[in-house]
Design a protein around this motif. Structure first.
Motif, PDB file in Angstrom:
ATOM      1  N   LYS A 204       0.807  -1.225   0.000  1.00 13.88           N
ATOM      2  CA  LYS A 204       0.000   0.000   0.000  1.00 13.88           C
ATOM      3  C   LYS A 204       0.841   1.276   0.000  1.00 13.88           C
ATOM      4  N   TYR A 205       1.994   1.231   0.720  1.00  6.70           N
ATOM      5  CA  TYR A 205       2.735   2.471   0.939  1.00  6.70           C
ATOM      6  C   TYR A 205       4.149   2.529   0.339  1.00  6.70           C
ATOM      7  N   HIS A 206       4.752   1.385   0.020  1.00  4.92           N
ATOM      8  CA  HIS A 206       6.169   1.409  -0.328  1.00  4.92           C
ATOM      9  C   HIS A 206       6.533   0.716  -1.647  1.00  4.92           C
ATOM     10  N   GLY A 231      -1.821   3.838  -1.263  1.00  8.38           N
ATOM     11  CA  GLY A 231      -1.645   5.069  -0.521  1.00  8.38           C
ATOM     12  C   GLY A 231      -2.930   5.447   0.210  1.00  8.38           C
ATOM     13  N   ASP A 232      -2.904   6.596   0.877  1.00  7.11           N
ATOM     14  CA  ASP A 232      -4.057   7.097   1.619  1.00  7.11           C
ATOM     15  C   ASP A 232      -4.387   8.494   1.148  1.00  7.11           C
ATOM     16  N   ILE A 233      -5.559   8.947   1.542  1.00  2.73           N
ATOM     17  CA  ILE A 233      -6.013  10.266   1.114  1.00  2.73           C
ATOM     18  C   ILE A 233      -5.105  11.376   1.648  1.00  2.73           C
ATOM     19  N   ASP A 234      -4.417  11.099   2.784  1.00  8.62           N
ATOM     20  CA  ASP A 234      -3.551  12.109   3.381  1.00  8.62           C
ATOM     21  C   ASP A 234      -2.082  11.689   3.416  1.00  8.62           C
ATOM     22  N   SER A 235      -1.721  10.668   2.612  1.00  6.99           N
ATOM     23  CA  SER A 235      -0.332  10.196   2.600  1.00  6.99           C
ATOM     24  C   SER A 235       0.471  10.916   1.520  1.00  6.99           C
TER      25      SER A 235
END
Length: 492
Positions: A204-206, A231-235
């Motif tokens: 999700k993030y990397h 990712g996220d809406i605020d990432s």
């Protein structure tokens, strides 16, 4: 795509036809949809059971749009776009340089109500992702807008991902990522595996990182990834607006999947001493590059080689000129053969890209450590071009069309591969060539073919008249594009 999703795509897209009368093009419409969809989903995330504080000011949130109409709505929406573009994180990236392209407040109001009627967060990741991908594909079909150059056929992308077979906890790069198609296909491939919590977090993030210099296309990519749960809406965002060719930023990837933009030369517009604008060819002076050239495609090949880890794998879509061009092209091919294991070339047919008359190939190569010995020992070529006829509308490329190639690819294990070509089967599409055979070819050309074009020898084997007509139109349009490029370069 499910029937429900198709209905939503049709409904949202049908409204575009109304806006076309006001001069709002497909791309502009899709941008406005992106802004509004993002705000609606941010609003949904702020409600139970999510209850997330996304730092969107109350006067700029989704609800602030719902109770305004007419000129008041138009003024507020325009102000909202401008101010949200100054935010941090993905929020600011989505709204960077955003503008209101819908000049009729009544139609803007109707579009807001249409989006408000759906609960986007409650949809499955695949559902809302499919809807947005469906809209991107419709946008690519509008060949006049040029959006198709950012859209690689999804069946081809899926086949390339299948060949590379990316594994969890590995990084994936794309230096010219367009709307993010390669990332999404790799994401789908990885989620089909039984991932543990740590692997899901890494995915999700990397996992993904790329570049896209066209602001509007980058915006679509960020939204596309977000809707697919990357990712996220605020990432932090995963897609840099920087030109990836300018410098080596130090990123190294386990896998690189890419379809660099078509067109051979990189250029920038400058103002000359007379105050007139003219185009200047861009050359990238990088120590890690083998040659200095303004040929954009060759520069991407060199850049991808730099970014590929020693044990990494790459699959890159490249036009024919990269395979046979002399000078810098020959130098790049020789160095690629020496420093990587360029083990497979997939020759692609025409009629599968939205850009007319494109003749392209997929090059598969593995990163290797520095060595005095040449790494490429043999190249396997699969000819899926000769005597193959595809058109975008009547006979589009399907994943199943590449099944024979996928079966023969054997996860890149060349030791287990067997040629389908032989003296007794000269029609076999899968053939092996040694390094010595390739290096002996004029200019080390990788533009290798051995199958006979049946349409030249057998009139009974000609394609249907409508397919022939489409091919003729494609070739004429491709020729016109080339002449326009020549005229533009002569004027600059």
């Amino acid at each position: 795509m499910s029937n429900a999703n198709s209905t939503i795509v049709s409904k949202v897209w049908a409204f575009c036809q109304t806006l076309r009368d006001d001069g709002v093009g497909y791309g502009d419409y899709l941008e406005q949809l992106t802004y509004l969809l993002f705000l609606k989903m941010a609003h949904e995330y702020s409600l139970p059971p999510h209850n997330r504080n996304l730092n969107i000011p109350t006067n700029l949130n989704w609800e602030s749009l719902l109770y305004k109409s007419g000129e008041e709505l138009e003024v507020h929406y325009t102000k909202m776009l401008r101010e949200l573009g100054q935010s941090k994180g993905i929020l600011g990236q989505i709204f960077t340089k955003s503008q209101n392209k819908i000049q009729d407040p009544a139609k803007l109001f109707k579009l807001i109500k249409m989006i408000d009627a759906e609960n986007w967060v409650m949809m499955g990741v695949k559902d809302k992702g499919d809807i947005y991908e469906g809209l991107l594909e419709k946008n690519a079909e509008d060949t006049k807008s040029g959006a198709g150059q950012y859209f690689t056929p999804r069946p081809l992308i899926k086949a390339m991902v299948t060949c590379l077979n990316p594994q969890p906890m590995k990084t994936i790069g794309d230096p010219a990522c367009g709307t993010g198609g390669f990332f999404l296909a790799a994401y789908d491939h990885l989620t089909e595996q039984n991932l543990d919590k740590e692997q899901k977090q890494f995915l999700k993030y990397h996992t993904f990182r790329g570049n896209e210099i066209v602001a509007s296309t980058r915006r679509l990519a960020l939204m596309n990834l977000f809707l697919h749960n990357i990712g996220d809406i605020d990432s932090d965002n995963f897609i840099s607006p920087n030109d990836s060719l300018v410098a080596d930023n130090g990123d190294r990837f386990d896998y690189i999947l890419a379809n660099p933009p078509f067109g051979k030369k990189s250029s920038m517009t400058i103002t000359n001493e007379a105050g007139e604008q003219e185009k200047d060819d861009l050359t990238y002076n990088r120590q890690d590059f083998w040659v200095t050239t303004s040929n954009k495609q060759l520069n991407f090949v060199q850049h991808i080689k730099t970014q590929l880890k020693e044990n990494g794998k790459a699959a890159v879509v490249l036009p024919d000129n990269v395979l046979f061009e002399g000078g810098a092209g020959e130098s790049v091919r020789k160095k690629l053969l020496e420093t990587t294991n360029l083990h497979t070339i997939l020759r692609l047919p025409t009629g599968i890209f939205y850009a007319n008359g494109v003749k392209a190939n997929v090059l598969f190569f593995d990163g290797k450590p520095a060595s005095k010995e040449v790494w490429t020992k043999e190249i396997w070529v699969y000819d899926y071009r000769t005597n193959i006829h595809h058109t975008l509308k009547k006979n589009p490329l399907k994943y199943s069309d590449l099944q024979e190639f996928l079966d023969l690819y054997l996860d890149g294990n060349t030791a287990k591969r067997k040629e389908t070509y032989s003296e007794t089967n000269p029609e076999g599409r899968w053939r092996k060539f040694s390094y010595d055979e390739v290096i002996a070819r004029d200019k080390t050309s990788l533009d290798i073919t051995w199958l006979k074009d049946k349409s030249l020898a057998d009139l009974d084997n000609l394609p249907d008249p409508d397919e022939l007509a489409e091919e003729i139109v494609e070739n004429i349009e491709a020729g016109l594009e080339s002449f326009r490029a020549i005229i533009a370069s002569l004027k600059s």
